[in-house]
Enzyme design. Sequence first.
Site, PDB file in Angstrom:
ATOM      1  N   ASP A  97       0.928  -1.160  -0.004  1.00 25.80           N
ATOM      2  CA  ASP A  97       0.077   0.046   0.119  1.00 25.80           C
ATOM      3  C   ASP A  97       0.922   1.236   0.070  1.00 25.80           C
ATOM      4  O   ASP A  97       1.950   1.221   0.168  1.00 25.80           O
ATOM      5  CB  ASP A  97      -0.810  -0.097   1.361  1.00 25.80           C
ATOM      6  CG  ASP A  97      -1.834   1.198   1.415  1.00 25.80           C
ATOM      7  OD1 ASP A  97      -2.351   1.651   0.507  1.00 25.80           O
ATOM      8  OD2 ASP A  97      -1.598   1.740   2.578  1.00 25.80           O
ATOM      9  N   ASP A 146      -1.635  -0.903   5.785  1.00 23.93           N
ATOM     10  CA  ASP A 146      -1.985  -0.423   7.169  1.00 23.93           C
ATOM     11  C   ASP A 146      -3.412  -0.435   7.573  1.00 23.93           C
ATOM     12  O   ASP A 146      -4.029   0.211   8.471  1.00 23.93           O
ATOM     13  CB  ASP A 146      -1.520   0.930   7.376  1.00 23.93           C
ATOM     14  CG  ASP A 146      -1.950   1.950   6.563  1.00 23.93           C
ATOM     15  OD1 ASP A 146      -2.712   1.476   5.441  1.00 23.93           O
ATOM     16  OD2 ASP A 146      -2.029   3.144   6.755  1.00 23.93           O
ATOM     17  N   ASP A 179       0.013   5.131   0.740  1.00 22.46           N
ATOM     18  CA  ASP A 179      -0.192   6.177   2.072  1.00 22.46           C
ATOM     19  C   ASP A 179      -0.227   5.504   3.553  1.00 22.46           C
ATOM     20  O   ASP A 179      -1.050   4.552   3.619  1.00 22.46           O
ATOM     21  CB  ASP A 179      -1.240   6.951   1.739  1.00 22.46           C
ATOM     22  CG  ASP A 179      -1.227   7.752   0.883  1.00 22.46           C
ATOM     23  OD1 ASP A 179      -0.927   9.014   0.824  1.00 22.46           O
ATOM     24  OD2 ASP A 179      -1.767   7.294  -0.309  1.00 22.46           O
TER      25      ASP A 179
END
Length: 223
Positions: A12, A173, A14
Site C-alpha cells: 500500500d 495499514d 499512504d
Amino acid sequence: MSDFPFRIVGFDLDGTLIDTLADLTAALNHALGVAGRPPQDIAAVRPMVGLGAAHMLEQGLAATGGVPADASPRLYDELIAYYRAHIAVHSRPFPGLLAALDRLDALGVRTAVMTNKAEDLARQLLGDLGLADRMATIIGGDTLGPGKRKPSPEPIRAMIAACGGGRTAFVGDSIFDVMAARGAGATSVAVSFGFLHQPVEELGADHVIDDYAELVPLLAGIR
C-alpha cells in the site's frame, strides 16, 4: 537462485510506504480554507486518511460544520489541485523502507504498489521520491475502473499478474489491505506505524511488523 519464499512483495502507499500525512493535511486545509472552514491539525486528519481524497474531504467538512452538497465537487478539485502541486513537500519513506527494498531487490523479489490513491498521483509521488522505477507495477484505485479498488481483491490480482505471478505478500495499514490480500490469496502483513483506524491487532493480518527492518526476516521465515 534465491530460495526466498516470496516472488512478489506488494505495498500500500499512504501510511505504509510513505508518510504522506503532512502533505494530505495541507491539501485538506487548503480546501477547507476555500470553504471558509477552520484548519484541522495532523492528529485530527490522521483517521480521515486511507479511504481516498473524497472521503478525507467529506470527513473534514463534517468535522468543521457539515457537508455542503453543492460545494463538495468544487472543493474536491481545489484539494486535488493543491495536493498535486505540493505532493512531496513533507512526504518521505518510512524509516527502514529503502534498506528493505534494497534487500528484496538483492533477493530477486519483484516489488509493486497497489493503492486506492489515483494512479497518476501515486506515480507522481513515487517519481518525486525516486521510487517509481523500483516498482514492477503501480496500480491505483482508478486503474481497473469503477468499483475495482480495495477491499476488492481484483487490483492485487492484477498486481500479481503484472509482476509475472508467484507467491505474494502484501504490506498495508488498513482492514481493506488485509481483506484484499486475503481475497487474492496473498500473505498479509500489517504495519503498526501506519494511518491506523483501529488497533493493528484487530486488522486480522497474517503478520504484523513494527519496523521495516523486520520485514525481510519475517518473510524469509514463512515456509
